[in-house]
Design a protein around this motif. Sequence first.
Motif, PDB file in Angstrom:
ATOM      1  N   ASN A 173       0.719  -1.053  -0.033  1.00 31.16           N
ATOM      2  CA  ASN A 173       0.155  -0.073  -0.004  1.00 31.16           C
ATOM      3  C   ASN A 173       0.789   1.348  -0.046  1.00 31.16           C
ATOM      4  O   ASN A 173       0.552   2.425  -0.245  1.00 31.16           O
ATOM      5  CB  ASN A 173      -0.967   0.109   1.092  1.00 31.16           C
ATOM      6  CG  ASN A 173      -1.976  -1.129   1.226  1.00 31.16           C
ATOM      7  OD1 ASN A 173      -2.385  -1.639   0.185  1.00 31.16           O
ATOM      8  ND2 ASN A 173      -2.545  -1.387   2.238  1.00 31.16           N
ATOM      9  N   HIS A 174       2.319   1.064   0.417  1.00 29.73           N
ATOM     10  CA  HIS A 174       2.931   2.363   0.566  1.00 29.73           C
ATOM     11  C   HIS A 174       4.341   1.984   0.138  1.00 29.73           C
ATOM     12  O   HIS A 174       4.933   0.836  -0.052  1.00 29.73           O
ATOM     13  CB  HIS A 174       3.182   2.989   1.994  1.00 29.73           C
ATOM     14  CG  HIS A 174       1.720   3.255   2.675  1.00 29.73           C
ATOM     15  ND1 HIS A 174       0.875   2.441   3.325  1.00 29.73           N
ATOM     16  CD2 HIS A 174       1.314   4.434   2.546  1.00 29.73           C
ATOM     17  CE1 HIS A 174      -0.244   2.929   3.878  1.00 29.73           C
ATOM     18  NE2 HIS A 174       0.029   4.278   3.306  1.00 29.73           N
ATOM     19  N   GLN A 194       1.814   7.052  -0.791  1.00 26.86           N
ATOM     20  CA  GLN A 194       0.710   6.006  -0.775  1.00 26.86           C
ATOM     21  C   GLN A 194       0.119   5.601  -2.176  1.00 26.86           C
ATOM     22  O   GLN A 194      -0.042   6.573  -2.883  1.00 26.86           O
ATOM     23  CB  GLN A 194      -0.520   6.540   0.175  1.00 26.86           C
ATOM     24  CG  GLN A 194      -1.760   5.651   0.087  1.00 26.86           C
ATOM     25  CD  GLN A 194      -2.753   6.080   0.987  1.00 26.86           C
ATOM     26  OE1 GLN A 194      -2.707   6.265   2.046  1.00 26.86           O
ATOM     27  NE2 GLN A 194      -4.050   6.519   0.279  1.00 26.86           N
ATOM     28  N   PHE A 195       0.292   4.445  -2.544  1.00 25.74           N
ATOM     29  CA  PHE A 195      -0.164   3.929  -3.783  1.00 25.74           C
ATOM     30  C   PHE A 195      -1.782   4.364  -4.130  1.00 25.74           C
ATOM     31  O   PHE A 195      -2.583   4.454  -3.131  1.00 25.74           O
ATOM     32  CB  PHE A 195      -0.037   2.498  -3.995  1.00 25.74           C
ATOM     33  CG  PHE A 195       1.600   1.976  -4.172  1.00 25.74           C
ATOM     34  CD1 PHE A 195       2.157   2.555  -5.364  1.00 25.74           C
ATOM     35  CD2 PHE A 195       2.265   1.200  -3.532  1.00 25.74           C
ATOM     36  CE1 PHE A 195       3.445   2.186  -5.669  1.00 25.74           C
ATOM     37  CE2 PHE A 195       3.685   0.815  -3.792  1.00 25.74           C
ATOM     38  CZ  PHE A 195       4.292   1.255  -4.730  1.00 25.74           C
ATOM     39  N   LYS A 196      -2.062   4.629  -5.324  1.00 28.41           N
ATOM     40  CA  LYS A 196      -3.250   4.958  -5.675  1.00 28.41           C
ATOM     41  C   LYS A 196      -4.108   3.768  -5.798  1.00 28.41           C
ATOM     42  O   LYS A 196      -5.260   3.683  -4.993  1.00 28.41           O
ATOM     43  CB  LYS A 196      -3.264   5.576  -7.296  1.00 28.41           C
ATOM     44  CG  LYS A 196      -4.516   6.062  -7.625  1.00 28.41           C
ATOM     45  CD  LYS A 196      -4.503   6.448  -9.201  1.00 28.41           C
ATOM     46  CE  LYS A 196      -3.375   7.584  -9.281  1.00 28.41           C
ATOM     47  NZ  LYS A 196      -3.343   8.172 -10.703  1.00 28.41           N
ATOM     48  N   TRP A 205      -4.343   0.155  -3.898  1.00 26.02           N
ATOM     49  CA  TRP A 205      -3.613  -0.625  -2.805  1.00 26.02           C
ATOM     50  C   TRP A 205      -3.670  -2.295  -3.063  1.00 26.02           C
ATOM     51  O   TRP A 205      -4.289  -2.961  -3.964  1.00 26.02           O
ATOM     52  CB  TRP A 205      -4.784  -0.557  -1.705  1.00 26.02           C
ATOM     53  CG  TRP A 205      -4.373   1.038  -1.091  1.00 26.02           C
ATOM     54  CD1 TRP A 205      -4.231   1.995  -1.639  1.00 26.02           C
ATOM     55  CD2 TRP A 205      -4.791   1.152   0.271  1.00 26.02           C
ATOM     56  NE1 TRP A 205      -3.879   3.081  -0.677  1.00 26.02           N
ATOM     57  CE2 TRP A 205      -4.446   2.405   0.328  1.00 26.02           C
ATOM     58  CE3 TRP A 205      -4.990   0.534   1.444  1.00 26.02           C
ATOM     59  CZ2 TRP A 205      -4.711   3.332   1.746  1.00 26.02           C
ATOM     60  CZ3 TRP A 205      -5.383   1.208   2.728  1.00 26.02           C
ATOM     61  CH2 TRP A 205      -5.014   2.527   2.941  1.00 26.02           C
ATOM     62  N   ARG A 261       3.109  -3.702 -10.709  1.00 22.81           N
ATOM     63  CA  ARG A 261       3.039  -2.434 -11.152  1.00 22.81           C
ATOM     64  C   ARG A 261       4.285  -2.265 -12.169  1.00 22.81           C
ATOM     65  O   ARG A 261       4.356  -1.284 -13.081  1.00 22.81           O
ATOM     66  CB  ARG A 261       3.442  -1.416 -10.001  1.00 22.81           C
ATOM     67  CG  ARG A 261       2.375  -1.658  -8.962  1.00 22.81           C
ATOM     68  CD  ARG A 261       2.773  -1.020  -7.575  1.00 22.81           C
ATOM     69  NE  ARG A 261       1.928  -1.101  -6.382  1.00 22.81           N
ATOM     70  CZ  ARG A 261       0.840  -0.572  -6.159  1.00 22.81           C
ATOM     71  NH1 ARG A 261       0.191   0.170  -6.817  1.00 22.81           N
ATOM     72  NH2 ARG A 261       0.167  -0.969  -5.044  1.00 22.81           N
ATOM     73  N   VAL A 303       1.488   6.317 -10.092  1.00 24.24           N
ATOM     74  CA  VAL A 303       1.007   5.205  -9.361  1.00 24.24           C
ATOM     75  C   VAL A 303       0.614   5.635  -7.832  1.00 24.24           C
ATOM     76  O   VAL A 303      -0.085   4.959  -7.095  1.00 24.24           O
ATOM     77  CB  VAL A 303       1.916   3.999  -9.162  1.00 24.24           C
ATOM     78  CG1 VAL A 303       2.142   3.517 -10.458  1.00 24.24           C
ATOM     79  CG2 VAL A 303       3.428   4.821  -8.870  1.00 24.24           C
ATOM     80  N   THR A 304       1.116   6.907  -7.596  1.00 20.64           N
ATOM     81  CA  THR A 304       0.616   7.544  -6.171  1.00 20.64           C
ATOM     82  C   THR A 304      -0.307   8.640  -6.306  1.00 20.64           C
ATOM     83  O   THR A 304      -0.481   9.321  -7.601  1.00 20.64           O
ATOM     84  CB  THR A 304       1.975   7.651  -5.427  1.00 20.64           C
ATOM     85  OG1 THR A 304       2.535   8.886  -6.009  1.00 20.64           O
ATOM     86  CG2 THR A 304       2.771   6.444  -5.189  1.00 20.64           C
ATOM     87  N   ASP A 316       4.162  13.188  -7.493  1.00 22.34           N
ATOM     88  CA  ASP A 316       3.861  11.823  -7.159  1.00 22.34           C
ATOM     89  C   ASP A 316       4.816  10.982  -8.331  1.00 22.34           C
ATOM     90  O   ASP A 316       5.644  11.598  -8.867  1.00 22.34           O
ATOM     91  CB  ASP A 316       2.437  11.530  -7.883  1.00 22.34           C
ATOM     92  CG  ASP A 316       1.380  11.699  -6.680  1.00 22.34           C
ATOM     93  OD1 ASP A 316       1.596  11.103  -5.538  1.00 22.34           O
ATOM     94  OD2 ASP A 316       0.597  12.734  -6.772  1.00 22.34           O
ATOM     95  N   VAL A 355       8.724  -1.369   0.532  1.00 18.01           N
ATOM     96  CA  VAL A 355       7.376  -1.489   0.605  1.00 18.01           C
ATOM     97  C   VAL A 355       6.806  -1.961   1.901  1.00 18.01           C
ATOM     98  O   VAL A 355       7.283  -2.557   2.558  1.00 18.01           O
ATOM     99  CB  VAL A 355       6.836  -2.287  -0.681  1.00 18.01           C
ATOM    100  CG1 VAL A 355       7.150  -1.608  -1.927  1.00 18.01           C
ATOM    101  CG2 VAL A 355       7.503  -3.674  -0.450  1.00 18.01           C
TER     102      VAL A 355
END
Length: 301
Positions: free
Chosen positions: A114-115, A133-135, A137, A144, A157-158, A185, A281
């Motif tokens: 998620n991060h 934070q990823f767009k 989750w 990715r 992606v964020t 981002d 991550v």
Amino acid sequence: SSGINAEWPLRPGVLLCFVSVCYCGGGKSIKDGFMSLGGELGELSNRVEALEKNKVEQAKLTQARWHLGMNINPADGHIFGYIVGWATGHNIGSDEKALEADFLSAEVWEEPANHIAIVRHQDGIVDAVKVWQFKYWGKSLLHRFGRKKMNPGRQIVTEGGPIQESIAEDAENLDDDPIFSVGGDLAFNWAYGNNGCRIALTEGHLSGANENDDNTHGLGNDYRCNPLDNTRIGSLWPHDVSNIQDCPLGSCNHVRLQGTDHGSGSSLMSGPVYGSYAIYVSMDAHKFPEPGQQLAQEIKV
């Protein structure tokens, strides 16, 4: 009244106290009653202690963790360009030198996250860090960066910019650092013409899809490849780390890089190493240790 209604039933082991007179049901003495009560309190205390211990163990199990997915050392003799490692997720390097040389953990590459944190470090000591934070989750880095995401690529992606940005007071070379001199981002798989940049920031220059200008700079670059299907076209132009600059093809022939890990293309210029770049991550952590802290492959926060 100091009297007791004799018709009240007294269960064995029950201690009743009225003013200064105590009776123990079942004909037991006051001493026996207190001993029984003491035993029950002791048992209750043991249960509370056991519950507290269990709570501590559960907290350990649920403690937030960061895991090291990749480390890029731009002067270790291994080239982490656009093609190598990112899309396949194969192990690169060793655990023993995970923070000294180029490294990729296949296991972490497949972990849902998620991060993401990008950490510039000096021999394993945090120099600067940003967390996003990823767009979307729960997706892995393999997902990715994988081939399915490479065509057409060019994903932001964020969202919302970094949720943490921490830089050491004595940190150097911040004017053109590809991560810490620009905001915004994270852009992944930035394909443009026959070029590709795996990680760039949105407030840097992001070349148009058909703009073959060699002018998007970040981590994991190649100026001659097929960025849509992860194939290399020659070996002259891959490079680990490209600093922020405006150096478009045709009008600039000195692309400033960090370190010596790059192909032999005539415009690629070796330069000072600002640090190694570690990519971490996490599913549940959103705060990363501050500058000055020692890194490890797993970090509990």
